[in-house]
Scaffold this active site. Structure first.
Site, mmCIF file in Angstrom:
data_model
loop_
_atom_site.group_PDB
_atom_site.id
_atom_site.type_symbol
_atom_site.label_atom_id
_atom_site.label_comp_id
_atom_site.label_asym_id
_atom_site.label_seq_id
_atom_site.Cartn_x
_atom_site.Cartn_y
_atom_site.Cartn_z
ATOM 1 N N ARG A 38 -3.321 42.284 -5.466
ATOM 2 C CA ARG A 38 -2.425 43.053 -4.596
ATOM 3 C C ARG A 38 -0.981 42.963 -5.065
ATOM 4 N NH1 ARG A 38 -6.961 41.796 -1.931
ATOM 5 N NH2 ARG A 38 -7.553 42.805 0.035
ATOM 6 N N ARG A 134 -22.461 48.763 -7.672
ATOM 7 C CA ARG A 134 -21.980 48.439 -6.314
ATOM 8 C C ARG A 134 -21.542 49.685 -5.534
ATOM 9 N NH1 ARG A 134 -18.251 43.251 -6.597
ATOM 10 N NH2 ARG A 134 -18.503 43.453 -4.341
ATOM 11 N N ASP A 325 -16.970 35.002 0.823
ATOM 12 C CA ASP A 325 -17.185 34.652 -0.588
ATOM 13 C C ASP A 325 -17.653 33.204 -0.780
ATOM 14 O OD1 ASP A 325 -16.442 37.189 -1.356
ATOM 15 O OD2 ASP A 325 -14.341 36.651 -1.656
HETATM 16 C C1 S3P Z 1 -11.820 41.013 -1.077
HETATM 17 C C2 S3P Z 1 -12.543 41.285 0.054
HETATM 18 C C3 S3P Z 1 -13.942 40.868 0.236
HETATM 19 C C4 S3P Z 1 -14.343 39.801 -0.761
HETATM 20 C C5 S3P Z 1 -13.889 40.106 -2.146
HETATM 21 C C6 S3P Z 1 -12.378 40.237 -2.195
HETATM 22 C C7 S3P Z 1 -10.432 41.505 -1.169
HETATM 23 O O1 S3P Z 1 -14.771 42.000 0.053
HETATM 24 O O2 S3P Z 1 -15.748 39.628 -0.751
HETATM 25 O O3 S3P Z 1 -14.277 39.073 -3.038
HETATM 26 O O4 S3P Z 1 -9.690 41.050 -2.058
HETATM 27 O O5 S3P Z 1 -10.064 42.356 -0.350
HETATM 28 P P1 S3P Z 1 -15.051 43.036 1.275
HETATM 29 O O6 S3P Z 1 -13.753 43.417 1.797
HETATM 30 O O7 S3P Z 1 -15.786 44.168 0.652
HETATM 31 O O8 S3P Z 1 -15.901 42.253 2.228
#
Ligand code: S3P
Length: 444
Positions: A38, A134, A325
């Site tokens: 980000r 995915r 995670d």
């Molecule tokens: C993440 C959000 C999660 C997480 C991923 C990182 C992020 O996924 O599993 O490793 O950086 O916004 P989801 O938002 O799809 O659950």
């Protein structure tokens, strides 16, 4: 014609962990992957320069960095995790002549979909074998509602974002609790006409919201709703990336299941939308002490973890997105706990870097752990006594970094060596894992 085949295949590698019983050390946890992605993206569309400290130079975030360079952003990497991003402003990104390769990084692909929607140029997003499988419709659907023109291949990458007209705000209720989908919509909302509102079914990580505020963007935040008025400019800023609690999780579990020793983990991100693993381990009886907490844009703390007799737990459903995670590491802890553990409401694990329920189940079986898999979770029988919990054996990580690291930690309670296949992708999130594991006493 553009080549939409990935170029980011990684060579296969294996690990071989000897059983050990003691852990000891004081380690600095490397930068948070979500925050590092980000920081690059927001820095890129800000005005002026941003400085990122504690950036995670793992393969996933480096994919984001390369993609931003392809889009015309000047980014300079200094030693020791300092990165300088020269923002081009909200409308300054330029077309890339070649496809944008996100490697293994789902976060990169989904957030870039938001960032690249409604531009005057076309972008093609690809990734490695795992990422090409995915689901991307969960992001494409709301972005199309905003006016983006996006095509996927039966819901999966390659994702083509066609040149389009300007975006319009939407009021969107997320069908799945996903920070990636929420963040993609918020990034698109920066350039949309009107005020976009996103409502989540349950709290998910809020790094995007916190960081946008750091760049000077005004957000409305009310419970599960976030509102963002389009057209607000971002001002370059300094970002301090906290240590990744998802990386710390392997050592929190290691320190808890070891027979002897203690670990200090420095600079761990303590964002309450990410701390599910701490809640879970503490509820299991883990001995984790906060030594010092610092309240920055993202709170961080140093943690002391000591071995403890863990008890099985039924994971409360509201904690699932907060630990999404960390479940592979939790399963290893649950195998070492007295009494059964139960997880439900975690079907999302089936669409991560691998099908984490199926792949963890295969690995637990290979190491002799009694468990029962369900569609959206698992029951793990738990252990009796203080002896070895895991048989030795061979695990196939299916190229999933978190599965590889979780089973490495199991060597602290293993009767014989654990061989783990296909571990090159550990470099996506935690390139220094092996070195830090060796430093605290794990043995390869
Ligand atoms: C993440 C959000 C999660 C997480 C991923 C990182 C992020 O996924 O599993 O490793 O950086 O916004 P989801 O938002 O799809 O659950």
């Amino acid at each position: 014609m553009t080549d939409v085949n990935s170029t980011s295949a990684t060579p296969s590698q294996h690990w071989y962990w000897e059983p050990v019983s003691r852990i000891r050390g004081d380690i600095l946890i490397p930068g948070d992957k979500s925050v590092s992605h980000r920081a690059l993206m927001l820095g890129a569309v800000a005005e002026g320069e941003s400085r990122i400290h504690g950036f995670l130079a793992g393969e996933d975030c480096l994919a984001s960095l390369r993609v931003l360079r392809q889009l015309g952003v000047n980014i300079i990497q200094h030693p020791a995790g300092a990165v300088e991003v020269h923002g081009v402003g909200l409308d300054g990104l330029k077309q890339s002549v070649s496809p944008l390769d996100m490697g293994n990084a789902g976060t990169a692909m989904r957030l870039f979909m938001g960032l690249l929607s409604g531009r005057s140029f076309e972008s093609t997003l690809i990734g490695d074998q795992s990422l090409m499988r995915r689901p991307m419709e969960r992001v494409a659907a709301p972005l199309r509602e905003m006016g983006a023109r996006i095509s996927t291949s039966e819901g999966r990458p390659p994702v083509c974002i066609h040149a389009g007209k300007s975006l319009q705000a939407i009021d969107y209720l997320l069908p799945v609790a996903s920070a990636q989908v929420k963040s993609a919509i918020l990034l698109a909302a920066l350039r949309a006409g009107g005020t976009t509102i996103v409502t989540e079914p349950a709290p998910t990580r809020d790094h995007t919201e916190r960081m946008l505020q750091g760049f000077g963007v005004t957000l409305l935040r009310e419970g599960l709703r976030v509102g963002l008025a389009g057209g607000q400019r971002l001002q370059g800023t300094r970002i301090d990336v906290p240590g990744d609690i998802s990386s710390a999780a392997f050592f929190l579990v290691a320190g808890s299941i070891a027979r002897e020793g203690e670990l200090v983990l420095r600079n761990v991100g303590m964002n309450p939308t990410r701390d599910g693993i701490l809640r879970i381990l503490r509820a299991m009886g883990a001995d984790i002490t906060v030594l010092e907490e610092r309240r920055l844009a993202e709170p961080v703390a140093d943690l002391l973890v000591r071995p403890a007799r863990l008890r099985g737990i039924e994971v409360p459903s509201e904690w699932v997105p907060l630990a999404i995670d960390e479940f592979p590491a939790f399963f290893v802890a649950a195998a070492c706990a007295e009494g059964r553990s139960r997880l439900r409401g975690a079907a999302e694990l089936r669409v991560k870097e691998s099908d984490r329920l199926a792949v963890m189940s295969d690995g637990l079986r290979a190491l002799g752990i009694e468990h029962a898999l369900s569609e959206d979770g698992i029951d793990i029988a738990g252990s009796h006594g203080e002896g070895d919990i895991f048989e030795g054996g061979e695990i196939d990580s299916h190229g999933d970094h978190r599965i590889a690291m979780s089973f490495a930690v199991a060597s602290l309670r293993a009767a014989a060596p654990i061989r783990i296949r296909d571990v090159a992708n550990v470099a996506t999130s935690f390139p220094s894992f092996s070195a830090l594991a060796a430093e605290v006493g794990l043995r390869q």
